[in-house]
Design an enzyme around this catalytic site. Structure first.
Site, short mmCIF file in Angstrom:
data_model
loop_
_atom_site.label_atom_id
_atom_site.label_comp_id
_atom_site.label_asym_id
_atom_site.label_seq_id
_atom_site.Cartn_x
_atom_site.Cartn_y
_atom_site.Cartn_z
CG HIS A 463 -2.14 -0.89 1.16
ND1 HIS A 463 -3.36 -0.29 0.76
CD2 HIS A 463 -1.97 -2.23 1.35
CE1 HIS A 463 -4.10 -1.56 0.83
NE2 HIS A 463 -3.45 -2.54 1.07
CG HIS A 649 -2.56 -5.91 -2.27
ND1 HIS A 649 -3.85 -6.24 -2.71
CD2 HIS A 649 -2.44 -5.36 -1.01
CE1 HIS A 649 -4.59 -5.69 -1.87
NE2 HIS A 649 -3.65 -5.40 -0.65
CG ASN A 653 -5.99 -7.49 1.01
OD1 ASN A 653 -5.97 -6.88 2.06
ND2 ASN A 653 -7.05 -7.90 0.33
CB ILE A 802 -9.85 -3.91 -0.96
CG1 ILE A 802 -10.74 -3.81 0.49
CG2 ILE A 802 -9.08 -5.16 -0.96
CD1 ILE A 802 -11.68 -2.77 0.22
#
Length: 802
Positions: A463, A649, A653, A802
């Site tokens: 992120h 990611h 995630n 997200i």
């Protein structure tokens, strides 16, 4: 009308949307098509851009413009995908370009000024508070995490701009400073999601509906500070594992005193949405995959070790190359921090090998969180948390699985950090008090692993590190630029989800501090990790080599040989990495025929300079970066960016709920130290080991908050765009890149099939494990679930969305 000159083309006559007044448009979000007729002087050539002015009273989303029957060109496509606000919000004209792709040096002269001016508008002037209609991409430090006006307990250091707290930059909002501390930016009301990012970076209507439908704004209600202390001191505990299982397969009655407290500050309807109540105060969550087939297989040593290779944080384990393990902490500040695990601790479980033989044969591995956690441990343990810095040694068995050999739990020396550590070693046991102590030791390891996962590997390395790339790309690379077109899909929603995270999750007193063991020191810990961040080491092959998991092998199809052959994250990841790398190589080679063309690209060089000096301004050291002088450096950089934003990611995630939705498997906090012989806790451990385990790990309220959070964060949106897909088919007019992209998609489908085949092969034990949970986190999911979303546990979205 502008006069024609060498770098600014002539404007055609003003045209209007036809039937704007009479056409009925939907009340809810939806698409409407309008006709427009352009009167164009053919002598001026083919249209390359158009200017639009919105004289309506509200903004609209302009998806595309298509010109038919254009002389000399036929059909011309303008891909817009942008919000256009009423004209009085702008002091310049909104310009949209065709889907053609140009390097700065090949841009038609009539478009040069428009191209340059558009970038100037997007950079802004660095002043003022930014509003939703502003289209400004700019940088700021992480100075928006604290709220010192609420008291010293809510003050947090500024991250970025200093040697003590280096950090990537975030998007600037320009909000005024707090009254108490002029270096800290003031905060919005807790329930506001109206945080500035450029309007085109916000969630779509569909995505926002999904996001809110699963209760984020409801969850935020329980963070109201009036109940913070109540949450920390709640007498309510899980007494048995069945109490935890009731969250999914039965019902759990919410404590009346908690409900009464919540109802004072939470509207009844929102409370029902959060607590899943209708009449009776009950809660029920989806069943995490880790306990679907077997409710207790997660407790086995094999599963504990397997999740280091195929779980939600498979990026830490490394080859043990020296014994005992050593520390890199400064001995002047922290004393001697080397491991206390001896040969006598582990040789009895080495399957007949000596330690020296196991080292020589690359059989010993380590999950080492010691140096990451130790510098913060005194401060962390001054709160309600009681954690250790951990090291775990494992043996690679002949069947490809890992066997834990010893766990080291360390605390700072009571005479001071400069005196080193006090460490205790625990070895595997299955029965009696020794078996119960071993289960607790594994829990302390996972608590470390969860914090490192959430704060460093997930948040920082994905992120936070990608956000400067989003900003710099929009500031320095025109939408006409090939690298902008290549990278833009991989930045979708990233700035907005990061802004929400800073506002709700990472802030002082936010969900992360409430539910992850470093608590108020969480972001400081991630800042310390950033000190060793190097962009080139984020490439999957480089990461595996650095961790000793792989060695270079020119005779291997991947160019690498894995020391753990059955390492699902690495095996699947290397295939995805290679596919991305090939696609990027094909694409970039079309536009850059020589290294000189890379060096001569003024926009590209400005982009790279800004990333180093501004976006990642605390990491200016040359060794952290490619020099951006060759085509190979360009393709490698773009491959890393796409890998981090998509597959990396995705792997970290979307398995969160499947593994950590059941907190006994992945506890995030430890609240008591290991019981000492003769203590009441030790007696309780002997008489009721399950109760002691549950009292040690994440509390009931923290569990409920944590599950609610990761249920949301693990969901794919129903409008997700996956790797190998674009939400606009005509994203470029160049045929060869379109063919290369099609080949990329076909390659991903082949990888999907290969992953499915591997998951059916019982010989690959780490792909399934005792919990009977196939590894699908790097399954690209190019077609099967598009438009469905949810807790699929599979699929690689294009971006950190997200």
């Amino acid at each position: 009308m502008y006069s024609a000159d060498e770098q600014r083309g002539k404007l055609g006559k003003v045209a209007y949307l036809e039937e704007w007044i009479t056409k009925v448009t939907p009340l809810l979000a939806g698409e409407t098509a309008f006709d427009v007729t352009f009167d164009w002087d053919e002598s001026e050539g083919v249209p390359g851009a158009f200017i639009i002015k919105n004289y309506h009273h509200s903004q609209f989303y302009l998806k595309s413009l298509t010109l038919e029957d254009v002389p000399q060109a036929g059909r011309i496509q303008f891909i817009c995908n942008s919000w256009v606000y009423p004209t009085h919000y702008y002091n310049y004209d909104r310009v949209f370009f065709t889907n053609q792709t140009y390097l700065p040096s090949t841009t038609p002269k009539t478009l040069v000024k428009y191209r340059e001016e558009e970038l100037v508008h997007l950079r802004g002037d660095g002043t003022g508070e930014l509003k939703e209609w502003d289209r400004v991409y700019d940088y700021a430090f992480y100075n928006d995490l604290g709220d010192p006006d609420e008291g010293a307990n809510f003050a947090r250091p500024v991250l970025g701009g200093s040697d003590e707290y280096p950090y990537p930059r975030r998007g600037r909002t320009g909000r005024p400073p707090t009254k108490t501390d002029p270096t800290t930016e003031s905060r919005l009301p807790l329930l506001s999601l109206d945080i500035y990012v450029p309007r085109d970076e916000r969630f779509s209507h569909v995505k926002m509906s999904d996001f809110l439908a699963f209760g984020l704004k409801s969850i935020v209600q329980v963070l109201v500070r009036e109940i913070k202390e109540f949450g920390n001191n709640t007498p309510n505990e899980f007494d048995t594992f069945q109490d935890e299982l009731n969250l999914y397969e039965g019902v759990i009655k919410w404590p009346k005193d908690l409900l009464d407290k919540l109802s004072d500050v939470v509207p009844l309807e929102m409370l029902k949405a959060l607590l899943r109540t209708e009449g009776e105060p009950i809660a029920k969550f989806p069943m995490p995959q880790v306990i679907q087939e077997d409710k207790f297989a997660w407790r086995t040593d094999e599963e504990f070790a397997r999740e280091m290779l195929a779980g939600m944080n498979p990026v830490v384990i490394r080859l043990l190359q020296e014994f005992p393990a050593t520390s890199k902490l400064d001995p002047k500040q922290y004393g001697i921090q080397n491991s206390s695990i001896t040969k006598e601790h582990i040789e009895k479980n080495l399957d007949g090998l000596t330690v020296d033989q196991a080292l020589k044969n690359n059989k010993l591995f380590i999950l080492d969180h010691h140096d990451t956690v130790m510098p913060y441990l005194n401060r962390i343990n001054s709160t309600t948390t009681k954690a250790y810095a951990t090291r775990t040694i494992l043996l690679l068995k002949d069947d490809g699985t890992l066997k834990p050999l010893a766990i080291e739990l360390s605390l700072p020396h009571p005479d001071g950090e400069q005196c080193g550590t006090v460490s205790k070693i625990y070895t595997p046991a299955e029965h009696g008090i020794e078996g119960s102590i071993w289960q607790l030791a594994k829990a302390y390891v996972v608590v470390n692993d969860q914090g490192v996962h959430e704060l460093i590997n997930h948040w920082l390395n994905a992120h936070a590190s990608i956000e400067p790339f989003v900003i710099a790309t929009n500031r320095q690379l025109s939408v006409l630029h090939p690298i902008h077109k290549l990278l833009h899909p991989h930045f979708r929603d990233t700035m907005y989800i990061n802004a929400i995270a800073r506002h709700l999750l990472l802030t002082a007193g936010g969900l992360i501090e409430l539910t992850v063991f470093p608590a108020r020191f969480s972001m400081e810990l991630s800042s310390a990790a950033y000190k060793s961040w190097v962009l080139t080491e984020q490439a999957l092959p480089a990461d595996l080599i650095k961790r000793g998991i792989a060695v270079q092998d020119p005779n291997h199809p991947r160019g690498l040989c894995l020391l753990i052959e059955d390492y699902p994250y690495a095996v699947d990841g290397l295939e995805i990495w290679s596919a991305i790398e090939e696609w990027v190589q094909d694409y970039c080679s079309f536009y850059y025929s020589t290294d000189d063309s890379v060096q001569g690209d003024l926009e590209l060089q400005a982009w790279w300079k800004e990333l180093r000096n501004e976006g990642h301004g605390d990491k200016k050291d040359e060794f952290c970066w490619q020099k951006m002088q060759t085509l190979q450096e360009l393709t490698q950089t773009c491959t890393i960016i796409i890998w981090l934003a998509s597959a990396y990611h995705g792997a970290l995630n979307y398995g969160q709920f499947q593994y950590a939705g059941y907190l006994p498997n992945r506890p995030t906090i430890s609240r008591r130290f290991m019981p000492e012989t003769g203590s009441p806790e030790y007696d309780e451990l002997q008489s009721n080991p399950d109760l002691t385990y549950l009292k040690t790990i994440t509390s009931q309220l923290q569990t409920l908050l944590g599950i609610s959070l990761i249920e949301i964060l693990s969901r794919h949106a129903s409008d997700e765009v996956y790797l190998g897909q674009r939400n606009t088919l005509e994203w470029t007019s160049d045929t060869e890149p379109l063919k290369a992209f099609k080949k990329f998609g076909e390659k991903l489908i082949q990888i999907e099939n290969q992953i499915l085949d591997r998951n059916k092969n019982e010989g690959w034990k780490n792909r399934f494990g005792p919990v009977k949970m196939p590894y699908t986190l790097l399954y690209p999911n190019t077609s099967d679930y598009t438009g469905v979303g949810g807790l699929t546990g599979r699929g690689i979205p294009n971006s950190i969305s997200i």
